[in-house]
Design a protein around this motif. Structure first.
Motif, PDB file in Angstrom:
ATOM      1  N   ARG A 146     -15.177   6.317  37.935  1.00  0.00           N
ATOM      2  CA  ARG A 146     -15.717   5.802  36.679  1.00  0.00           C
ATOM      3  C   ARG A 146     -14.933   4.602  36.154  1.00  0.00           C
ATOM      4  NH1 ARG A 146     -18.239   9.018  31.744  1.00  0.00           N
ATOM      5  NH2 ARG A 146     -18.389   7.310  30.254  1.00  0.00           N
ATOM      6  N   TYR A 147     -13.601   4.647  36.249  1.00  0.00           N
ATOM      7  CA  TYR A 147     -12.783   3.622  35.604  1.00  0.00           C
ATOM      8  C   TYR A 147     -12.072   2.678  36.568  1.00  0.00           C
ATOM      9  CZ  TYR A 147     -13.629   6.499  31.524  1.00  0.00           C
ATOM     10  OH  TYR A 147     -14.230   7.202  30.520  1.00  0.00           O
ATOM     11  N   GLY A 148     -12.220   2.869  37.876  1.00  0.00           N
ATOM     12  CA  GLY A 148     -11.519   2.039  38.849  1.00  0.00           C
ATOM     13  C   GLY A 148     -11.845   0.562  38.738  1.00  0.00           C
ATOM     14  N   ALA A 149     -13.119   0.230  38.725  1.00  0.00           N
ATOM     15  CA  ALA A 149     -13.520  -1.183  38.673  1.00  0.00           C
ATOM     16  C   ALA A 149     -13.095  -1.827  37.359  1.00  0.00           C
ATOM     17  CB  ALA A 149     -15.030  -1.309  38.867  1.00  0.00           C
ATOM     18  N   ALA A 150     -13.267  -1.113  36.253  1.00  0.00           N
ATOM     19  CA  ALA A 150     -12.893  -1.663  34.946  1.00  0.00           C
ATOM     20  C   ALA A 150     -11.384  -1.883  34.852  1.00  0.00           C
ATOM     21  CB  ALA A 150     -13.366  -0.737  33.826  1.00  0.00           C
ATOM     22  N   SER A 151     -10.614  -0.962  35.397  1.00  0.00           N
ATOM     23  CA  SER A 151      -9.158  -1.126  35.327  1.00  0.00           C
ATOM     24  C   SER A 151      -8.703  -2.268  36.238  1.00  0.00           C
ATOM     25  CB  SER A 151      -8.427   0.174  35.660  1.00  0.00           C
ATOM     26  OG  SER A 151      -8.672   0.576  36.995  1.00  0.00           O
ATOM     27  N   GLU A 152      -9.350  -2.420  37.401  1.00  0.00           N
ATOM     28  CA  GLU A 152      -9.016  -3.548  38.288  1.00  0.00           C
ATOM     29  C   GLU A 152      -9.377  -4.876  37.620  1.00  0.00           C
ATOM     30  OE1 GLU A 152      -7.330  -3.854  41.254  1.00  0.00           O
ATOM     31  OE2 GLU A 152      -6.861  -1.764  40.776  1.00  0.00           O
ATOM     32  N   ALA A 153     -10.520  -4.912  36.946  1.00  0.00           N
ATOM     33  CA  ALA A 153     -10.932  -6.131  36.247  1.00  0.00           C
ATOM     34  C   ALA A 153      -9.943  -6.469  35.128  1.00  0.00           C
ATOM     35  CB  ALA A 153     -12.346  -5.968  35.682  1.00  0.00           C
ATOM     36  N   GLU A 154      -9.511  -5.464  34.389  1.00  0.00           N
ATOM     37  CA  GLU A 154      -8.541  -5.690  33.317  1.00  0.00           C
ATOM     38  C   GLU A 154      -7.199  -6.156  33.884  1.00  0.00           C
ATOM     39  OE1 GLU A 154      -6.840  -6.124  29.631  1.00  0.00           O
ATOM     40  OE2 GLU A 154      -8.959  -5.935  30.173  1.00  0.00           O
ATOM     41  N   ARG A 155      -6.797  -5.544  34.988  1.00  0.00           N
ATOM     42  CA  ARG A 155      -5.547  -5.946  35.628  1.00  0.00           C
ATOM     43  C   ARG A 155      -5.637  -7.408  36.079  1.00  0.00           C
ATOM     44  NH1 ARG A 155      -5.297  -1.616  38.422  1.00  0.00           N
ATOM     45  NH2 ARG A 155      -4.078  -0.357  36.996  1.00  0.00           N
ATOM     46  N   ALA A 156      -6.776  -7.778  36.685  1.00  0.00           N
ATOM     47  CA  ALA A 156      -6.977  -9.162  37.135  1.00  0.00           C
ATOM     48  C   ALA A 156      -6.979 -10.121  35.943  1.00  0.00           C
ATOM     49  CB  ALA A 156      -8.284  -9.280  37.916  1.00  0.00           C
ATOM     50  N   ALA A 157      -7.621  -9.705  34.840  1.00  0.00           N
ATOM     51  CA  ALA A 157      -7.669 -10.546  33.642  1.00  0.00           C
ATOM     52  C   ALA A 157      -6.271 -10.791  33.084  1.00  0.00           C
ATOM     53  CB  ALA A 157      -8.561  -9.896  32.580  1.00  0.00           C
ATOM     54  N   GLN A 158      -5.382  -9.830  33.292  1.00  0.00           N
ATOM     55  CA  GLN A 158      -4.001  -9.968  32.824  1.00  0.00           C
ATOM     56  C   GLN A 158      -3.103 -10.617  33.879  1.00  0.00           C
ATOM     57  OE1 GLN A 158      -2.322  -6.350  31.178  1.00  0.00           O
ATOM     58  NE2 GLN A 158      -4.245  -5.817  30.166  1.00  0.00           N
ATOM     59  N   GLY A 159      -3.687 -10.979  35.029  1.00  0.00           N
ATOM     60  CA  GLY A 159      -2.899 -11.612  36.090  1.00  0.00           C
ATOM     61  C   GLY A 159      -1.946 -10.656  36.777  1.00  0.00           C
ATOM     62  N   LYS A 160      -2.295  -9.386  36.796  1.00  0.00           N
ATOM     63  CA  LYS A 160      -1.440  -8.368  37.406  1.00  0.00           C
ATOM     64  C   LYS A 160      -2.053  -7.888  38.719  1.00  0.00           C
ATOM     65  CE  LYS A 160       0.431  -5.734  33.580  1.00  0.00           C
ATOM     66  NZ  LYS A 160       0.249  -4.477  32.851  1.00  0.00           N
ATOM     67  N   THR A 161      -1.198  -7.516  39.672  1.00  0.00           N
ATOM     68  CA  THR A 161      -1.685  -6.870  40.895  1.00  0.00           C
ATOM     69  C   THR A 161      -1.328  -5.391  40.896  1.00  0.00           C
ATOM     70  OG1 THR A 161       0.360  -7.461  42.057  1.00  0.00           O
ATOM     71  CG2 THR A 161      -1.530  -8.973  42.281  1.00  0.00           C
ATOM     72  N   SER A 162      -0.472  -4.995  39.966  1.00  0.00           N
ATOM     73  CA  SER A 162      -0.087  -3.587  39.828  1.00  0.00           C
ATOM     74  C   SER A 162       0.335  -3.373  38.386  1.00  0.00           C
ATOM     75  CB  SER A 162       1.049  -3.243  40.792  1.00  0.00           C
ATOM     76  OG  SER A 162       2.200  -4.006  40.485  1.00  0.00           O
ATOM     77  N   VAL A 207      -8.204   4.813  28.086  1.00  0.00           N
ATOM     78  CA  VAL A 207      -7.897   5.148  29.470  1.00  0.00           C
ATOM     79  C   VAL A 207      -6.696   4.303  29.878  1.00  0.00           C
ATOM     80  CG1 VAL A 207      -8.764   5.170  31.840  1.00  0.00           C
ATOM     81  CG2 VAL A 207     -10.333   5.616  29.919  1.00  0.00           C
ATOM     82  N   ILE A 208      -5.628   4.967  30.227  1.00  0.00           N
ATOM     83  CA  ILE A 208      -4.418   4.284  30.684  1.00  0.00           C
ATOM     84  C   ILE A 208      -4.418   4.380  32.200  1.00  0.00           C
ATOM     85  CG2 ILE A 208      -1.906   4.240  30.594  1.00  0.00           C
ATOM     86  CD1 ILE A 208      -2.258   5.802  27.873  1.00  0.00           C
ATOM     87  N   ALA A 209      -4.612   3.235  32.838  1.00  0.00           N
ATOM     88  CA  ALA A 209      -4.709   3.193  34.301  1.00  0.00           C
ATOM     89  C   ALA A 209      -3.449   2.563  34.874  1.00  0.00           C
ATOM     90  CB  ALA A 209      -5.940   2.396  34.718  1.00  0.00           C
ATOM     91  N   ASP A 210      -2.750   3.324  35.669  1.00  0.00           N
ATOM     92  CA  ASP A 210      -1.510   2.835  36.257  1.00  0.00           C
ATOM     93  C   ASP A 210      -1.692   2.690  37.763  1.00  0.00           C
ATOM     94  OD1 ASP A 210       1.171   2.033  36.485  1.00  0.00           O
ATOM     95  OD2 ASP A 210       1.837   4.089  36.818  1.00  0.00           O
ATOM     96  N   LEU A 211      -1.325   1.550  38.271  1.00  0.00           N
ATOM     97  CA  LEU A 211      -1.308   1.310  39.707  1.00  0.00           C
ATOM     98  C   LEU A 211       0.138   0.970  40.052  1.00  0.00           C
ATOM     99  CD1 LEU A 211      -2.927   1.050  42.328  1.00  0.00           C
ATOM    100  CD2 LEU A 211      -3.281  -1.368  41.765  1.00  0.00           C
ATOM    101  N   PRO A 212       0.902   1.989  40.463  1.00  0.00           N
ATOM    102  CA  PRO A 212       2.325   1.768  40.691  1.00  0.00           C
ATOM    103  C   PRO A 212       2.580   0.792  41.836  1.00  0.00           C
ATOM    104  CG  PRO A 212       1.776   4.112  40.872  1.00  0.00           C
ATOM    105  CD  PRO A 212       0.497   3.353  40.747  1.00  0.00           C
ATOM    106  N   LYS A 213       3.641   0.056  41.686  1.00  0.00           N
ATOM    107  CA  LYS A 213       4.074  -0.852  42.740  1.00  0.00           C
ATOM    108  C   LYS A 213       4.990  -0.066  43.665  1.00  0.00           C
ATOM    109  CE  LYS A 213       5.625  -4.877  41.502  1.00  0.00           C
ATOM    110  NZ  LYS A 213       6.458  -5.999  41.047  1.00  0.00           N
TER     111      LYS A 213
END
Length: 160
Positions: free
Chosen positions: A57-73, A85-91
């Protein structure tokens, strides 16, 4: 919930003192342990399914938000109908040990201290240590310490 023959079930363990649980017959302990393992596996399966649904449900939205913030993780927050929804993609960083050893040698050869740049950890695999000749083990013994973890008991019937 007790079973028809008045033996305790998993739901009864909260009200029993540890000494009462310890006093149960071995076959009853075995039955309770097997029931607990089965329930644990069931709960893990359910949680894995729930987490997969949340990720879908939230994977694409969190990836889009991460990209908008210039983050890869890292962590991003998105909102859905008043739920944050707090989405964490650990490095996860790994280092090539052979290349680091070569870099440490180059740093040392240039007259600098590799410890200023690298953390160096030495380990001896226990299997290797126990296979060494006694004289070799004695030389390393003072650098070795041993601790124990939490005891684990697995019960089985005799015919397993």
């Amino acid at each position: 919930m007790s079973h028809p023959d008045n033996t305790p079930g998993l739901d009864d363990l909260d009200r029993l003192a540890i000494c009462d649980i310890a006093a149960l017959p071995p076959d009853m302990l075995l039955t309770l342990q097997e029931a607990a393992l089965t329930e644990t596996a069931r709960i893990k399966r359910l949680r894995d399914r729930l987490e997969a649904g949340i990720a879908q449900r939230y994977g694409a939205a969190s990836e889009a938000e991460r990209a908008a913030q210039g983050k890869t993780s890292g962590t991003v927050r998105i909102e859905d109908a008043g739920v944050v929804v707090i989405a964490d993609l650990p490095k996860k960083v790994t280092w090539d040990q052979e290349r680091l050893a070569a870099m440490a040698a180059r740093i040392a050869a240039s007259g600098d201290d590799p410890n200023q740049y690298l953390e160096i950890a030495w380990r001896v695999p226990e299997r290797r240590f126990t296979a060494w000749p006694e004289a070799m083990r004695e030389g390393f013994a003072s650098a070795r310490s041993e601790t124990t973890g939490k005891p684990v008991f697995r019960l089985e019937t005799r015919d397993r």
